[in-house]
Design an enzyme around this catalytic site. Structure first.
Site, PDB file in Angstrom:
ATOM      1  N   ARG A  49       1.831   2.870   1.639  1.00 14.21           N
ATOM      2  CA  ARG A  49       1.652   3.293   0.244  1.00 14.21           C
ATOM      3  C   ARG A  49       1.993   2.154  -0.701  1.00 14.21           C
ATOM      4  NH1 ARG A  49       3.635   5.721  -4.504  1.00 14.21           N
ATOM      5  NH2 ARG A  49       2.262   7.376  -5.255  1.00 14.21           N
ATOM      6  N   CYS A  50       3.067   1.436  -0.418  1.00 15.04           N
ATOM      7  CA  CYS A  50       3.466   0.317  -1.282  1.00 15.04           C
ATOM      8  C   CYS A  50       2.380  -0.756  -1.352  1.00 15.04           C
ATOM      9  CB  CYS A  50       4.749  -0.327  -0.763  1.00 15.04           C
ATOM     10  SG  CYS A  50       6.208   0.735  -0.774  1.00 15.04           S
ATOM     11  N   MET A  51       1.643  -0.937  -0.255  1.00 17.86           N
ATOM     12  CA  MET A  51       0.667  -2.026  -0.166  1.00 17.86           C
ATOM     13  C   MET A  51      -0.707  -1.661  -0.704  1.00 17.86           C
ATOM     14  SD  MET A  51       1.440  -3.902   3.473  1.00 17.86           S
ATOM     15  CE  MET A  51       0.843  -2.513   4.448  1.00 17.86           C
TER      16      MET A  51
END
Length: 414
Positions: free
Chosen positions: A400-402
């Site tokens: 999700r962060c990426m």
């Protein structure tokens, strides 16, 4: 509300149609042990393998019909005339922390010297090592004091976490004010893309927040749970005042959102953003870090009849109770990272076991290394796409962060 060609994110789980990524570049090679704290890293990824892992990540999207856009390409395409490019260079250099006017002009000329916009952008992201540019003109005291620092312009190694510099919410974006100086320049790229890129400049995209505002807010704290509910973490990286500004702007527009839930989470590295402790994987199903399972302080900002206004209530409830109430379901299922508190949870939380990205309801991308959590997801009927993660995970961010979704299908209520 439907906008299939523009920005459209009204859930965390609607089938993903378009996503923004950044393939790790030479900025990763400019990490050193001495600079890791300043540049917000706990370890140094090996770039060659990190790129291979990131390519595998992108392939999952492509194999599932998702259009992959790369940050570095979109910003290069946004600088379509010389005046726009000059304004971008001026803004980027202004925020690079340079003190000597001669050095400032030298750096600007260096960026102008690249034959293509893409080559210039790659160098802006990578940073400028001190040995790459000779001293320009009379050396000042500040030049002499900085001689032992290895960079003239710092690298931007956090860029492959495209979730944080802006947040796609509904048909607009929050152009975020980053908490740390190290990451502030990242949002300049987003600003130029969504104001000037050919795919977006004519869409009149609303900005729910702007990078010039005083209080910090970062995209990892913003979860669009449904077309009525947004969750935002009051965290190490996001201020309560920023959430109120965001709320007023969203509630002033014709968006369908009715409630913003502000989760007051611990202000520590392990709980850096809300999406490091819970993410949505299916209708009423979430992955969570077991440490937030007990009662939480949550503030509900509920839209009122007056445009842009809202009422605030403080609630102290378990995560299950809060989510069930505002998602209007009988119950929710919480899948615990690592299974329960203890060694597995601690290890897999460190490697973002609860930071999943939904491709569609009940279908998520995960890091292969979090095998305990992945088995639990599969046992609950969740389809998983495992990606290699030995190097990408060193940056302390998961799938999700990426990734920054730009367009998802709407969820059709049964």
């Amino acid at each position: 509300m439907m906008n299939p060609n523009g920005l459209q994110v009204y859930s965390e789980i609607g089938r993903l149609k378009k996503v923004l990524l950044h393939r790790p570049g030479e900025e990763i090679e400019n990490l050193t042990p001495e600079l890791m704290n300043r540049l917000l890293f706990d370890d140094i990824p090996y770039l060659k393998v990190a790129r291979e892992e990131h390519d595998a990540f992108a392939k999952v999207f492509q194999d599932n019909g998702v259009e992959v856009n790369y940050l570095e390409d979109l910003i290069a395409e946004s600088l379509f005339d010389n005046s726009r490019k000059e304004a971008f260079i001026d803004e980027f250099v202004k925020e690079a922390g340079l003190k000597n006017q001669l050095r400032i002009e030298q750096v600007k000329d260096y960026y102008r010297s690249f034959e293509t916009n893409r080559a210039m952008i790659d160098k802006m992201m990578a940073g400028i090592r001190r040995e790459e540019l000779k001293p320009s003109g009379l050396r000042t005291l500040s030049d002499l004091v900085d001689m032992n620092y290895p960079f003239i312009v710092d690298p931007l190694p956090n860029l492959y976490f495209t979730r944080d510099p802006f947040s796609t919410v509904g048909s607009g974006i929050a152009l975020n004010k980053m908490r740390t100086p190290t990451r502030c320049r990242e949002t300049i790229f987003s600003k130029y893309i969504f104001r000037y890129h050919k795919d977006y400049k004519n869409l009149d995209i609303p900005f729910w927040y702007d990078r010039d505002m005083a209080n910090a807010i970062e995209g990892g704290d913003v979860l669009v749970l449904s077309d009525k509910v947004i969750a935002i973490g009051i965290s190490q990286r996001t201020d309560a005042d920023a959430i109120e500004i965001f709320a007023r702007n969203v509630f002033s527009d014709g968006q369908p959102f009715q409630t913003i839930l502000a989760f007051d989470i611990p202000k520590t590295r392990a709980f850096m953003h809300l999406d490091t402790v819970f993410t949505m994987v299916d209708h009423s199903v979430f992955t969570i870090h077991p440490e937030i399972e007990g009662p939480l302080t949550v503030y509900s900002l509920t839209r009122s009849d007056k445009k842009g206004d809202y009422k605030i209530e403080r609630e102290y409830q378990t995560l299950e109770t809060i989510l069930s109430k505002y998602l209007e379901v009988d119950s929710v299922k919480l899948i615990r990272c690592g299974g329960k508190k203890g060694i597995d949870a601690g290890r897999e939380q460190w490697n973002d076991g609860s930071n999943t990205l939904a491709l569609a309801p009940g279908e998520v991308i995960v890091y292969s290394r979090n095998h305990v959590t992945n088995q639990l997801l599969e046992s609950e009927g969740i389809k998983i796409h495992e990606i290699p993660s030995s190097e990408l995970s060193r940056g302390r961010g998961g799938p999700r962060c990426m990734s920054m979704p730009l367009n998802r299908d709407l969820i059709i209520k049964k």
